[in-house]
Write an enzyme that holds these catalytic residues in place. Structure first.
Site, PDB file in Angstrom:
ATOM      1  N   TYR A  33      -8.433 -21.953   2.638  1.00 15.79           N
ATOM      2  CA  TYR A  33      -8.497 -22.331   4.053  1.00 15.79           C
ATOM      3  C   TYR A  33      -9.914 -22.775   4.436  1.00 15.79           C
ATOM      4  CZ  TYR A  33      -4.077 -19.672   4.683  1.00 15.79           C
ATOM      5  OH  TYR A  33      -2.790 -19.194   4.607  1.00 15.79           O
ATOM      6  N   TYR A  92      -1.691 -10.240  15.096  1.00 15.41           N
ATOM      7  CA  TYR A  92      -1.602  -9.084  14.189  1.00 15.41           C
ATOM      8  C   TYR A  92      -2.623  -8.021  14.569  1.00 15.41           C
ATOM      9  CZ  TYR A  92      -2.770  -6.251  10.083  1.00 15.41           C
ATOM     10  OH  TYR A  92      -3.068  -5.195   9.262  1.00 15.41           O
ATOM     11  N   THR A 138      11.982  -5.234   5.212  1.00 16.93           N
ATOM     12  CA  THR A 138      11.780  -6.608   5.677  1.00 16.93           C
ATOM     13  C   THR A 138      11.515  -7.457   4.433  1.00 16.93           C
ATOM     14  OG1 THR A 138       9.387  -6.396   5.861  1.00 16.93           O
ATOM     15  CG2 THR A 138      10.690  -5.753   7.796  1.00 16.93           C
ATOM     16  N   PRO A 145      -4.471 -22.904  -2.393  1.00 15.66           N
ATOM     17  CA  PRO A 145      -4.867 -23.371  -1.052  1.00 15.66           C
ATOM     18  C   PRO A 145      -5.985 -22.530  -0.440  1.00 15.66           C
ATOM     19  CG  PRO A 145      -2.824 -22.113  -0.931  1.00 15.66           C
ATOM     20  CD  PRO A 145      -3.216 -22.125  -2.371  1.00 15.66           C
ATOM     21  N   THR A 161      -6.621  -1.020  10.445  1.00 12.28           N
ATOM     22  CA  THR A 161      -7.296  -2.063   9.683  1.00 12.28           C
ATOM     23  C   THR A 161      -8.663  -2.375  10.293  1.00 12.28           C
ATOM     24  OG1 THR A 161      -7.198  -4.442   9.216  1.00 12.28           O
ATOM     25  CG2 THR A 161      -5.935  -3.701  11.098  1.00 12.28           C
ATOM     26  N   ASP A 162      -9.563  -2.903   9.466  1.00 20.26           N
ATOM     27  CA  ASP A 162     -10.879  -3.312   9.999  1.00 20.26           C
ATOM     28  C   ASP A 162     -10.744  -4.510  10.950  1.00 20.26           C
ATOM     29  OD1 ASP A 162     -10.297  -5.305   8.122  1.00 20.26           O
ATOM     30  OD2 ASP A 162     -12.174  -5.108   7.020  1.00 20.26           O
ATOM     31  N   GLU A 163      -9.589  -5.198  10.902  1.00 18.17           N
ATOM     32  CA  GLU A 163      -9.429  -6.394  11.746  1.00 18.17           C
ATOM     33  C   GLU A 163      -9.423  -6.067  13.234  1.00 18.17           C
ATOM     34  OE1 GLU A 163      -6.725  -9.424  10.603  1.00 18.17           O
ATOM     35  OE2 GLU A 163      -7.059  -9.092   8.478  1.00 18.17           O
ATOM     36  N   LYS A 179      -2.300  -4.097  15.962  1.00 20.22           N
ATOM     37  CA  LYS A 179      -2.839  -2.912  15.276  1.00 20.22           C
ATOM     38  C   LYS A 179      -3.801  -2.156  16.199  1.00 20.22           C
ATOM     39  CE  LYS A 179      -2.111  -1.868  11.574  1.00 20.22           C
ATOM     40  NZ  LYS A 179      -1.013  -1.054  10.973  1.00 20.22           N
ATOM     41  N   ILE A 238       0.841  -1.206   0.000  1.00 14.97           N
ATOM     42  CA  ILE A 238       0.000   0.000   0.000  1.00 14.97           C
ATOM     43  C   ILE A 238       0.876   1.255   0.000  1.00 14.97           C
ATOM     44  CG2 ILE A 238      -1.860   1.228   1.192  1.00 14.97           C
ATOM     45  CD1 ILE A 238      -2.677  -1.508   2.410  1.00 14.97           C
TER      46      ILE A 238
END
Ligand code: NAD
Ligand code: DAU
Length: 335
Positions: A207, A150, A36, A205, A125-127, A154, A12
């Site tokens: 989940y 995570y 990183t 993959p 974040t919305d998380e 945040k 982003i």
């Protein structure tokens, strides 16, 4: 405006650098990034010689390096994109998430106050709101209820920003966006992983049962929302950003296979992510009503354009997947 952005070599952040240099002629950008595994200077090759842009390799948790930067340059604003951002990695190695996402934010907040930088924008974040049942939307008043290391890191940074606004009169604003897609996304995240695996005829993959829901927004629309928050956001406020564009993971992956003309036999159901949040959905009416932001991309064309970008930039993603991109910094800067 002299703008410090952190994490500008990531997905982003690099899209933000491209957008701002193109559209905001009065802005000089300094990009600080520690490079990183997901920091990739090859995201920025087309603008690296732009006189309004400069790059500094440093870690936002390194107080000394950050202080040197703040002391040398007269920043008007800071936009903090830098983070460990992949939920799966936070489950296997939480420590670095707490260090970068919380301590890194604290270092930047302290220096923002000390050097009287006018505005601090935290990219959240919305998380942080946790998981939704089949109905309902996240609004800014939804209590924070993060579920992964995570999202906890945040949410902690969000609370630090609010605490600095409340306690020290910091001019801080928070944006909380849903899932982004678009160019330069590291192929460990759902959409670029599925596109590039399909192009290599490798398994895709999925989940669990593939029925988790995410709300997808084009990265350029997220960047425009960040700019709106920086320019017009009210101190101490958080703004949700989203595309009103919910997809079950399985339906989205099938859609990608259709666009790529690849067979559904590539789909592979794998063990679920531990603690996997079931559904995210954003109510973005506050940023629309207060700051005039609206998404500009419709998902059908944005997704096709993104698939085309990965088709046209095969060298970029193959160098990421092989690890070759990590030598670019050495070639360019370590001389
Ligand atoms: P990314 O993982 O692609 O990029 C992160 C960047 O931060 C990389 O360039 C990395 O090198 C840099 N970085 C990491 N640790 C650092 C440190 N200690 N010091 C300096 N630089 C460091 O992430 P992204 O997807 O571009 O996300 C950017 C921000 O947006 C993050 O804060 C993330 O939480 C938030 N966000 C992401 C999404 C999404 O869908 N990707 C959605 C909402 C919010
Ligand atoms: O909602 C915003 C968040 O979106 C950001 O804060 C995060 O930085 C960003 O990584 C993203 O988090 P998600 O966990 O939602 O994104 P990811 O691409 O990892 O996964 C999207 C969905 O797809 C999720 O339900 C898990 C699933 N998934 C993911 C991968 C990588 C799979 O089914 N298979 C996969 O291989």
């Amino acid at each position: 405006m002299n703008l410090l952005i952190t994490g500008g070599a990531g997905f982003i952040g690099s899209n933000f650098v491209h957008l701002i240099l193109k559209e905001q002629s009065g802005v000089n950008l300094v990009n600080v990034d520690s490079l990183t595994y997901c920091g990739n200077l090859e995201n920025l090759t087309s603008i690296e010689d732009n006189p309004r842009y400069s790059f500094v390799k440093a870690d936002i948790t390194d107080n000394e390096a950050m202080e040197k930067l703040f002391a040398e340059r007269n920043f008007d604003a800071v936009v903090n994109f830098a983070a460990e951002s992949h939920v799966d990695r936070s489950i296997t190695d939480p420590a670095i998430f707490l260090k970068t996402n919380i301590i890194g934010a604290q270092v930047l907040l302290d220096l923002t106050l000390k050097y009287k930088v006018k505005r601090f924008v935290q990219i959240s974040t919305d998380e942080v709101y946790g998981s939704l049942p089949e109905t309902g939307f996240f609004v800014e008043e939804t209590p924070l209820a993060p579920n992964s290391p995570y999202s906890v890191s945040k949410a902690s940074a969000d609370m630090l920003v609010s605490a600095y606004v409340h306690t020290y009169d910091l001019d801080g604003v928070i944006t909380r966006c849903s899932n982004n897609y678009g160019p330069y996304q590291f192929p460990e995240k759902l959409i670029p992983l599925m596109i590039t695996n399909a192009l290599e005829d490798k398994p895709l993959p999925v989940y669990g049962d593939g029925m988790n829901v995410r709300d997808w927004l084009h990265v350029e629309d997220h960047c425009r929302a960040v700019w709106a928050a920086l320019e017009k956001g009210e101190t101490g406020e958080a703004y949700n950003v989203g595309g009103s564009n919910e997809w079950h993971n399985l339906a989205l992956v099938k859609e990608l296979l259709k666009i790529l003309e690849k067979p559904e036999s590539l789909l592979t159901f794998v063990k679920d992510r531990p603690g996997h949040d079931r559904r995210y959905a954003i109510d973005a009416s506050k940023i629309t009503n207060k700051l005039g932001w609206e998404p500009t991309y419709d998902f059908a064309s944005g997704l096709r354009q993104t698939v085309e970008w990965y088709l046209e930039n095969e060298t970029w993603w193959r160098r990421v997947k092989s690890g070759a991109y990590q030598s670019y910094y050495k070639q360019q800067y370590d001389l």
